[in-house]
Design an enzyme around this catalytic site. Structure first.
Site, PDB file in Angstrom:
ATOM      1  N   CYS A   1     -11.197  12.537  32.871  1.00 59.99           N
ATOM      2  CA  CYS A   1     -11.827  13.291  31.773  1.00 59.99           C
ATOM      3  C   CYS A   1     -11.388  14.751  31.774  1.00 59.99           C
ATOM      4  O   CYS A   1     -11.614  15.461  30.797  1.00 59.99           O
ATOM      5  CB  CYS A   1     -13.347  13.245  31.875  1.00 59.99           C
ATOM      6  SG  CYS A   1     -13.996  11.661  32.334  1.00 59.99           S
TER       7      CYS A   1
ATOM      8  N   CYS B   1     -25.566   9.071  26.926  1.00 58.81           N
ATOM      9  CA  CYS B   1     -24.106   8.993  27.088  1.00 58.81           C
ATOM     10  C   CYS B   1     -23.377   9.621  25.911  1.00 58.81           C
ATOM     11  O   CYS B   1     -23.795   9.494  24.763  1.00 58.81           O
ATOM     12  CB  CYS B   1     -23.636   7.540  27.154  1.00 58.81           C
ATOM     13  SG  CYS B   1     -24.499   6.505  28.333  1.00 58.81           S
TER      14      CYS B   1
ATOM     15  N   LYS C   1     -21.811  15.003  23.903  1.00 61.54           N
ATOM     16  CA  LYS C   1     -22.818  14.086  23.384  1.00 61.54           C
ATOM     17  C   LYS C   1     -22.725  13.903  21.872  1.00 61.54           C
ATOM     18  O   LYS C   1     -22.857  12.800  21.349  1.00 61.54           O
ATOM     19  CB  LYS C   1     -24.210  14.611  23.762  1.00 61.54           C
ATOM     20  CG  LYS C   1     -25.365  13.785  23.244  1.00 61.54           C
ATOM     21  CD  LYS C   1     -25.479  12.487  24.018  1.00 61.54           C
ATOM     22  CE  LYS C   1     -26.220  11.406  23.261  1.00 61.54           C
ATOM     23  NZ  LYS C   1     -25.419  10.784  22.213  1.00 61.54           N
TER      24      LYS C   1
ATOM     25  N   HIS D   1     -16.396  12.678  22.836  1.00 61.69           N
ATOM     26  CA  HIS D   1     -15.691  12.817  24.109  1.00 61.69           C
ATOM     27  C   HIS D   1     -14.400  12.008  24.072  1.00 61.69           C
ATOM     28  O   HIS D   1     -14.315  10.950  24.688  1.00 61.69           O
ATOM     29  CB  HIS D   1     -16.628  12.348  25.238  1.00 61.69           C
ATOM     30  CG  HIS D   1     -16.053  12.445  26.605  1.00 61.69           C
ATOM     31  ND1 HIS D   1     -15.126  13.401  26.977  1.00 61.69           N
ATOM     32  CD2 HIS D   1     -16.277  11.688  27.723  1.00 61.69           C
ATOM     33  CE1 HIS D   1     -14.827  13.221  28.264  1.00 61.69           C
ATOM     34  NE2 HIS D   1     -15.497  12.187  28.730  1.00 61.69           N
TER      35      HIS D   1
END
Ligand SMILES: [Zn+2]
Lengths: 131, 384
Positions: B83, B206, B328, B332
């Site tokens: 990430c 998530c 959020k 992402h």
């Protein structure tokens, strides 16, 4: 999972065998190529203790590929009696009864099957301590 | 070392871009970024990406994207740090310009997650963790973070409900972001009543799965004025790493990689956390956002719920956190996230963030985490 890849991890996963630094005694789990504490690259075999305490856990409901038949199952982080901390599954207990701090012990269990014709993968999991 | 500026940026909307491919997404962002500057071409292309090998059957995307953008730089390659790929690529690009090796570098990130079929996307994202000693036991990226969240709740005696307020704030911000994947407000109940993924993490704890690309043009600060109307200074930057296996960490109540990277980046920029006007922090899960607030020095440990309730992370509070909506709500697009954060701060510091604008923002901090804290990149930007 290829057979050699599974086979070469058997000492760790099935027997809790790892290494410790020959110079300073620091236990490495998983094994490392160089000691993070003293920089030595000399290691000796070391057997981890089989009892410990649950540090934290989760109940997996939405599993990764390959584990579709398994939920709900518990993945946990266990602090063994020598202070080594390891990740595995918590087994032989209802997920709702798992608690942080509970005493656990190592037990040999099936983890997953590689489809219809692949290898059946086994490893050490932890269950609530039976006195 | 030369001082380095960002001279142009480009971002696509974060979305499930069914009609568009990996190369088209980065092509849009890259062309937009370069067109904001007077540079005809670039010396290097350094792009962050995590999953192209798994989900687009494509390696060598440096060459692919340079070709698509119509230039042939001296070097073009992908940086993969899970990430944190975007943040790691940015550090590599910064180093290339600061050292004097190259004058104009395009960096950024691209991710095309929706080309994954079956459980391949989840599997690919999971590979940020230790395959032999974490994933083998049936843990996933979510479950590792769920264990960190439960540990936190148990240690500080913080109720699960408190984390919902973080998601609510992110969606309130993201509703003002035209490029956000989920630009709508939610209620506490939305989080608490959504599907349980891995106890105690629910779906609305998530970040969503989405595609996107962001690009940035770096050049020496002294040249920036000649080639661009809008530029900001990269005032501080650092990465830091930790063990890949979360069980091997010194503790699970903080991410040491964030603490160390932030400390180094703040020192380089001669700032303290109190000087920061706006921060884009890495909130893959609500727990990740909370630990980031604490590790960056914006929040007292174990007290985030009280501080959120007091408006500490909104304009007028301690620091404005994730006006973009964060991972959020903005979304992402994994390997591109670090580049989005820096591009969003660029808009803030040049006064062009529209409805998201933080008044008079002059210092911005971006924090991009790889894996579950195995690496973090912190970048400090300063208005010029
Ligand atoms: Zn040693």
């Amino acid at each position: 999972m290829s057979v050699p890849r599974y086979w070469r991890e058997i000492p760790r996963r099935s027997r809790l065998e790892t290494v410790r630094c020959s110079e300073c005694g620091t236990v490495a789990y998983p094994p490392r190529g160089r000691c993070g504490k003293c920089g030595s690259n000399k290691f000796e075999n070391y057997k981890l203790p089989e009892k410990g305490e649950l540090v934290t856990f989760t109940i997996v409901r939405n599993p990764p590929k390959g584990f579709e038949k398994m939920p709900p199952y518990v993945v946990g982080i266990v602090k063994l009696e020598d202070g080594t901390i390891i990740t595995s599954q918590i087994t032989d207990v209802e997920p709702e009864d798992v608690k942080i701090g509970m005493k656990v012990e190592a037990v040999f269990r099936k983890v997953v099957e590689d489809g219809d014709s692949g290898i059946i993968q086994y490893a050490i999991k932890f269950r609530p301590l039976i006195k | 070392m030369r001082k380095v500026a960002i001279a142009g940026i480009g971002m696509t909307k974060v979305d499930k871009h069914w009609k568009r491919s990996l190369r088209e997404l980065f092509g849009e962002a890259g062309a937009a970024a370069l067109s904001q500057t007077g540079f005809p071409t670039v010396d290097a292309l350094i792009v962050g990406n995590m999953c192209a090998s798994d989900l687009s059957d494509q390696n060598n995307i440096g060459a692919l994207l340079a070709d698509y953008l119509g230039f042939m730089p001296n070097t073009a390659y992908r940086v993969e740090a899970a990430c944190a790929s975007g943040g790691a690529a940015f550090l590599a690009a910064y180093t290339a310009v600061a050292s004097g090796m190259y004058d104009v570098v395009m960096t950024g990130g691209v991710e095309k997650l929706t080309d994954g079929v079956g459980g391949n996307t989840t599997l690919s994202l999971g590979k940020a963790a230790d395959a032999e000693y974490e994933l083998f036991y049936g843990s996933s990226f979510v479950s590792l973070n769920a264990m960190i969240m439960r540990h936190y709740m148990n240690h500080y005696n913080v109720p699960r409900d408190a984390f919902a307020d973080f998601s609510v704030l992110m969606h309130k911000n993201g509703a003002r972001n035209p490029l956000a994947q989920l630009p709508f407000e939610i209620k506490r109940e939305t989080v608490l009543e959504s599907d349980m993924i891995s106890d105690p993490i629910t779906l609305f704890d998530c970040a969503p799965v989405g595609d996107g690309a962001a690009a940035l043009i770096l050049c020496p600060l002294e040249d920036a004025k000649k080639y661009s109307d809008n530029f900001v200074e990269v005032a501080g930057i650092s990465g830091a790493t930790d063990t890949i296996n979360i069980a091997s960490r010194e503790g699970l109540l903080s991410f040491k990689s964030t603490i160390v990277a932030a400390d180094r980046a703040y020192k380089m920029a001669h700032i303290s956390p109190a000087d920061v006007d706006v921060a884009e922090i890495h909130d893959t899960f609500t727990i990740t956002g909370v630990l980031s607030l604490e590790d960056l020095g914006f929040c007292e440990r174990g007290k985030f719920h009280k501080m959120i309730a007091n408006g500490a992370f909104e304009t007028g509070g301690v620091v404005t956190v994730n006006p973009s909506g964060g991972l959020k709500s903005r979304g992402h697009p994994v390997g591109a996230t670090g580049a989005y954060q820096i591009a969003e701060l660029f808009l803030q510091l040049t006064g062009r963030a529209g409805k998201m604008q933080v008044p008079d923002a002059s210092i911005g901090v971006a924090q991009n985490i790889g894996g579950s804290g195995s690496s973090t990149y912190v970048t400090v930007l300063r208005r010029v």
